[in-house]
Design an enzyme around this catalytic site. Structure first.
Site, PDB file in Angstrom:
ATOM      1  N   LYS A  64       1.836   2.514   3.974  1.00 22.01           N
ATOM      2  CA  LYS A  64       2.080   1.742   5.354  1.00 22.01           C
ATOM      3  C   LYS A  64       2.463   0.360   5.054  1.00 22.01           C
ATOM      4  CE  LYS A  64      -2.786   0.661   5.405  1.00 22.01           C
ATOM      5  NZ  LYS A  64      -4.179   1.098   5.987  1.00 22.01           N
ATOM      6  N   TYR A 292       7.395 -33.040   2.363  1.00 16.73           N
ATOM      7  CA  TYR A 292       7.037 -33.542   3.708  1.00 16.73           C
ATOM      8  C   TYR A 292       5.720 -34.051   3.904  1.00 16.73           C
ATOM      9  CZ  TYR A 292      11.058 -30.617   5.425  1.00 16.73           C
ATOM     10  OH  TYR A 292      12.334 -29.905   5.669  1.00 16.73           O
TER      11      TYR A 292
END
Ligand SMILES: *Cc1c(COP(=O)(O)O)cnc(C)c1O
Length: 400
Positions: A64, A292
């Protein structure tokens, strides 16, 4: 600064329209960042797990979520070649993707399916659903009656996970409800464990006893389904009493242990490596803020490297200033905020670093290994979540 040959190549190929699929093979390793899937490791994990099972127990590979980020089609093919007998996915769409790739093995859909359109698709693609309530079982039975066809189904019992399934105590009415419809061929009865990977766990045994009691109730009405299954990776590694006719193994296939105390049970090898290239190198003066928010300020003149991978690729931003990567066989600290597409390294302890050099974020270089579990521990999460958060922007490259 002169870009290396490889980076030039990368710029050229970047101009070609992108026709990549999520499980693309053979993409050029001149990419800025990519995931390598080691097929040999995957095969060996399958063999090691198979060896720990008795010959009557089959291995269902849980693929999955694009095989926990490893690429479902390629993983499924490799696992089946290496001795896996069946596959499990979470959704109908995941099952169809495997069938479209010509995969023939039985495929169990673990999630709940309800609508008539979905049931028609199951029939069309020969996929095997989970039945998890009496009401849903009736919808299935009636729909298949109308379609005049039958389908193998798997009955899910809730023995204490409190997720999908009918409570184990109600197994007999559940089976009777399904048996009203000859179109529903009961292929297995299964349940899922909630605590098998917890340390000092005692609840797995409670769930196993409830599962046993469901089996006994079925025996008492003279019904013997062909297959019972209960174990995930942790229970497969932990207790052969949980193996029954089939084990549903996800994480361990990918070479990670569901918990540290199960690490030594089986010699598993991580299958996935995450790599990126250095795109620029520079010398920063003391006092320079990096990235940043200037969360990192250099204390002394510092050589840094920029690499082309960021949180949009699945490197969690919360690892900023806590991440270590491997470069030239050494551990190197990441500095400043991780940005969407790039991050920075302090390369003070490495010599002769060149643009184009490969950085390993997860994987092995020299004597060092960094695993998805190392990231998970730093983030307070689990390795399952790390593996399936790598984005499709990273090409998957299959190696041997
Ligand atoms: C995901 C899943 C598994 C596999 O779990 P692992 O811990 O990765 O082995 C098995 N069974 C069910 C029902 C699942 O949802």
């Amino acid at each position: 600064m002169v870009l290396s040959r490889d980076i030039e190549l990368d710029l050229e190929t970047a101009l070609i329209p992108d026709q990549s699929t999520p499980t693309q093979q053979n993409c050029s390793p001149t990419q800025r960042a990519w995931i390598e899937i080691n097929e040999t490791a995957l095969r060996q994990n399958v063999k090691a797990i198979k060896q720990s099972l008795s010959p009557q127990t089959s291995l269902m590979a849980v693929v999955k979520a694009d095989a926990y980020g490893h690429g479902a089609v390629n993983v499924a093919q490799t696992v089946l070649e290496a001795g896996g007998e069946a596959l499990a996915v979470a959704t109908l769409q995941e099952g169809i993707e495997l069938r479209q790739a010509q995969i023939q093995a039985p495929i169990l859909i673990l999630g709940a399916i309800h609508t008539v359109e979905e049931i028609q698709a199951l029939v069309k693609w020969n996929l095997e659903p989970t039945l998890c309530s009496l009401q849903q079982a009736s919808v299935f039975g009636e729909t298949l009656q109308t379609l005049q066809t039958s389908l193998p189904v798997h009955l899910k019992l809730d023995t204490g996970m409190s997720r999908l399934g009918v409570l184990w105590k109600d197994v007999v009415p559940f089976v009777r409800c399904v048996q009203k419809f000859p179109q529903l061929e009961i292929k297995s009865i299964y349940s899922h464990l909630a605590t098998a990977d917890e340390k000092n766990d005692t609840f797995m045994e409670v769930q196993r006893e409830r599962f046993e009691s469901a089996i006994a109730q079925l025996n008492s009405i003279g019904f013997t389904p062909p297959c019972f299954h209960l174990a995930n990776s942790a229970a497969t590694l932990r207790d052969p009493n949980c193996h029954y006719d089939l084990v549903r193994v996800g994480l361990a296939l990918y070479g990670l242990s569901p918990s540290p105390h199960l690490a030594s049970v089986s010699p598993l090898q991580p299958v996935l490596e995450v790599k990126a290239r250095i795109t620029q190198i520079k010398e920063l003066p003391a006092g320079a803020g990096v990235s940043y928010g200037h969360q990192f300020i250099t204390e002394k003149p510092t050589p840094i490297a920029v690499i082309g991978i960021g949180y949009a690729d699945g490197v969690p931003r919360n690892l900023s200033n806590h991440l270590e990567v491997l470069l030239h066989g050494k551990k190197v600290p990441q500095i400043g905020a991780i940005t969407m597409d790039q991050l920075m390294l302090d390369i003070s302890n490495c010599e002769q670093v060149q643009p184009g050099d490969i950085v390993t974020l997860i994987g092995k270089q020299g004597e060092h290994t960094i695993t998805a579990n190392d990231w998970a521990q730093k983030l307070g999460t689990i390795s399952w979540e790390i593996l399936c958060s790598f984005k499709h922007r990273l090409p998957r490259i299959f190696t041997t």
